[in-house]
Design a protein around this motif. Structure first.
Motif, PDB file in Angstrom:
ATOM      1  N   VAL A  38       0.829  -1.202   0.000  1.00 62.28           N
ATOM      2  CA  VAL A  38       0.000   0.000   0.000  1.00 62.28           C
ATOM      3  C   VAL A  38       0.865   1.254   0.000  1.00 62.28           C
ATOM      4  O   VAL A  38       0.530   2.256  -0.614  1.00 62.28           O
ATOM      5  CB  VAL A  38      -0.956   0.004   1.206  1.00 62.28           C
ATOM      6  CG1 VAL A  38      -1.795   1.277   1.227  1.00 62.28           C
ATOM      7  CG2 VAL A  38      -1.866  -1.227   1.159  1.00 62.28           C
ATOM      8  N   ASP A  42      -0.722   4.340   4.623  1.00 62.53           N
ATOM      9  CA  ASP A  42      -1.512   3.181   5.053  1.00 62.53           C
ATOM     10  C   ASP A  42      -1.942   3.293   6.512  1.00 62.53           C
ATOM     11  O   ASP A  42      -2.704   2.466   7.003  1.00 62.53           O
ATOM     12  CB  ASP A  42      -0.753   1.877   4.824  1.00 62.53           C
ATOM     13  CG  ASP A  42       0.518   1.727   5.670  1.00 62.53           C
ATOM     14  OD1 ASP A  42       0.873   2.678   6.397  1.00 62.53           O
ATOM     15  OD2 ASP A  42       1.149   0.669   5.580  1.00 62.53           O
ATOM     16  N   GLN A  43      -1.441   4.318   7.223  1.00 60.19           N
ATOM     17  CA  GLN A  43      -1.763   4.539   8.632  1.00 60.19           C
ATOM     18  C   GLN A  43      -1.410   3.318   9.473  1.00 60.19           C
ATOM     19  O   GLN A  43      -2.050   3.030  10.484  1.00 60.19           O
ATOM     20  CB  GLN A  43      -3.248   4.911   8.798  1.00 60.19           C
ATOM     21  CG  GLN A  43      -3.653   6.134   8.000  1.00 60.19           C
ATOM     22  CD  GLN A  43      -5.123   6.436   8.084  1.00 60.19           C
ATOM     23  OE1 GLN A  43      -5.648   6.733   9.170  1.00 60.19           O
ATOM     24  NE2 GLN A  43      -5.823   6.408   6.959  1.00 60.19           N
ATOM     25  N   SER A  44      -0.379   2.606   9.037  1.00 61.88           N
ATOM     26  CA  SER A  44      -0.023   1.356   9.685  1.00 61.88           C
ATOM     27  C   SER A  44       1.443   1.030   9.439  1.00 61.88           C
ATOM     28  O   SER A  44       2.336   1.743   9.876  1.00 61.88           O
ATOM     29  CB  SER A  44      -0.952   0.246   9.164  1.00 61.88           C
ATOM     30  OG  SER A  44      -0.727  -0.972   9.823  1.00 61.88           O
ATOM     31  N   SER A  46       3.756   0.735   6.675  1.00 64.65           N
ATOM     32  CA  SER A  46       4.709   1.580   5.949  1.00 64.65           C
ATOM     33  C   SER A  46       4.951   2.899   6.660  1.00 64.65           C
ATOM     34  O   SER A  46       6.090   3.385   6.728  1.00 64.65           O
ATOM     35  CB  SER A  46       4.219   1.830   4.517  1.00 64.65           C
ATOM     36  OG  SER A  46       4.297   0.662   3.730  1.00 64.65           O
ATOM     37  N   ASP A  47       3.893   3.488   7.188  1.00 65.76           N
ATOM     38  CA  ASP A  47       4.044   4.761   7.882  1.00 65.76           C
ATOM     39  C   ASP A  47       4.938   4.621   9.112  1.00 65.76           C
ATOM     40  O   ASP A  47       5.751   5.509   9.414  1.00 65.76           O
ATOM     41  CB  ASP A  47       2.678   5.303   8.293  1.00 65.76           C
ATOM     42  CG  ASP A  47       1.879   5.852   7.110  1.00 65.76           C
ATOM     43  OD1 ASP A  47       2.426   5.908   5.986  1.00 65.76           O
ATOM     44  OD2 ASP A  47       0.706   6.206   7.305  1.00 65.76           O
ATOM     45  N   GLU A  68       8.040   2.996  -3.603  1.00 62.58           N
ATOM     46  CA  GLU A  68       6.698   2.444  -3.450  1.00 62.58           C
ATOM     47  C   GLU A  68       6.330   1.708  -4.727  1.00 62.58           C
ATOM     48  O   GLU A  68       6.677   2.145  -5.830  1.00 62.58           O
ATOM     49  CB  GLU A  68       5.689   3.559  -3.183  1.00 62.58           C
ATOM     50  CG  GLU A  68       5.953   4.348  -1.919  1.00 62.58           C
ATOM     51  CD  GLU A  68       4.946   5.460  -1.708  1.00 62.58           C
ATOM     52  OE1 GLU A  68       3.878   5.176  -1.121  1.00 62.58           O
ATOM     53  OE2 GLU A  68       5.215   6.594  -2.139  1.00 62.58           O
ATOM     54  N   GLY A 192      -5.236  -3.174   0.630  1.00 61.24           N
ATOM     55  CA  GLY A 192      -5.341  -1.795   0.171  1.00 61.24           C
ATOM     56  C   GLY A 192      -6.726  -1.271  -0.122  1.00 61.24           C
ATOM     57  O   GLY A 192      -6.865  -0.235  -0.764  1.00 61.24           O
ATOM     58  N   GLY A 217      -3.979  -3.768   7.032  1.00 62.20           N
ATOM     59  CA  GLY A 217      -3.527  -2.530   6.417  1.00 62.20           C
ATOM     60  C   GLY A 217      -4.659  -1.537   6.194  1.00 62.20           C
ATOM     61  O   GLY A 217      -5.498  -1.305   7.067  1.00 62.20           O
ATOM     62  N   LEU A 218      -4.688  -0.955   4.993  1.00 59.88           N
ATOM     63  CA  LEU A 218      -5.732   0.029   4.675  1.00 59.88           C
ATOM     64  C   LEU A 218      -7.115  -0.621   4.648  1.00 59.88           C
ATOM     65  O   LEU A 218      -8.118   0.021   4.959  1.00 59.88           O
ATOM     66  CB  LEU A 218      -5.428   0.683   3.330  1.00 59.88           C
ATOM     67  CG  LEU A 218      -6.254   1.921   2.975  1.00 59.88           C
ATOM     68  CD1 LEU A 218      -6.059   3.025   4.007  1.00 59.88           C
ATOM     69  CD2 LEU A 218      -5.886   2.423   1.576  1.00 59.88           C
TER      70      LEU A 218
END
Length: 323
Positions: A38, A42-44, A46-47, A68, A192, A217-218
């Protein structure tokens, strides 16, 4: 306890911690990372990784770059680009990167790689995994204490071993404190799609589920928002996802990817290399844990129960299932 956990984690990676701002030859450490599917936002997963590298840049004076899949089209292309930038270390974030990372690692045997969330036998690849099942056990115990319908839902992003660890720990935790509870599971097949997560969550809630735990994830973000929309409780993963759905998210199963990546950077700055071939971080090393508990208040008895369960896992009295 945090200081002790940090020292334990340092011992796993370094055999001791120390900081300098450059390598022995005077060059700044360079790290490249291929983000999970994603990518940023992703607010998870990767972030959190990006946050760890940003902290290392600011505090350790490293340089970093990232790729990415939305930009490169595939993992292999992004990994090769990072190798050709003469990075001291190239990181592959997530089990889905493994096949491409191993292929590129064999093409460039002198390049150092780190694979996060899976284990590789390729000689120049260091594997970093987390005991997601341990943190998920605590989430399950908390969920099992707070459910009113005795029907809870787990949503996995993909049919993969790391996702099964989330689900297995969650189920064991629920059943340890609430043997009568039923757990409904569904694999979304997608990390995603917030829309798909919301749809799965809505169907589960319609069937009587009142607590949701998505590791997706997303897609999981969509499930969290749907839980909030329908007035149900939910739990986040990887990072503190309370701000995704502030009326629903009780806590989150923290995978301290940011801390682990920061410590990897610190190792390179100090020693110029990673000495361990494989690292696995759980509750004892503070690699996983719970975010602050909000939304649903805990009684003193419930707090004591959770603390006791955590210590039982760390001591080995409770062995948490991985599948």
């Amino acid at each position: 306890m945090k200081a002790l956990a940090w020292l334990l984690l340092c011992a796993v990676l370094l055999g001791g911690c120390g900081v300098q701002t450059q390598t022995a030859d005077g060059k700044r450490v360079k790290i490249g990372i291929m983000l999970s599917d994603v990518g940023l936002g992703d607010q998870s997963f990767s972030d959190a990784a990006f946050l760890g590298l940003s902290k290392a840049r600011d505090e350790l004076n490293i340089q970093f770059d990232y790729r990415e899949i939305s930009e490169t089209g595939d993992y292999e292309k992004g990994l090769v680009e990072l190798v050709k930038q003469d990075n001291d270390l190239v990181v592959g974030l997530g089990f889905m990167v493994q096949e491409s990372l191993e292929k590129v690692a064999k093409m460039y045997p002198e390049q150092a790689f780190v694979l996060i969330d899976s284990v590789s036998d390729v000689p120049n690849v260091v594997s970093l995994t987390f005991k997601e099942e341990e943190g998920s056990f605590l989430i399950g115990a908390l969920a099992g204490l707070k459910t009113k319908s005795n029907k809870l839902g787990f949503i996995g992003g993909m049919d993969a071993p790391v996702i099964h660890k989330f689900g297995a720990g969650f189920k064991q935790g629920v059943q340890t404190v609430n043997p009568q509870a039923q757990i409904v599971e569904q694999i979304a097949g997608d990390f995603g799609s917030a829309e798909k997560g919301a749809s799965i969550a809505a169907a589960m809630i319609q069937s009587g589920v009142d607590v949701l735990y998505p590791a997706a994830g997303l897609t999981g973000v969509g499930a969290l928002k749907e839980a909030e929309k329908q007035g149900k409780l939910a739990f986040g993963v990887d990072s503190d996802q309370f701000f995704v759905a502030e009326k629903a998210v009780v806590s989150s199963m923290m995978k301290h990817i940011d801390m682990a990546i920061y410590l990897i950077a610190e190792t390179l700055v100090k020693d110029g290399k990673l000495s361990a071939k494989q690292m696995e971080l759980g509750l004892q090393e503070d690699g996983v844990g719970l975010a602050e508990v909000r939304v649903a208040a805990l009684s003193d008895k419930e707090k004591e129960r959770l603390a006791s369960l955590k210590q039982d896992i760390i001591s080995g009295k409770i062995r948490v299932n991985k599948k």
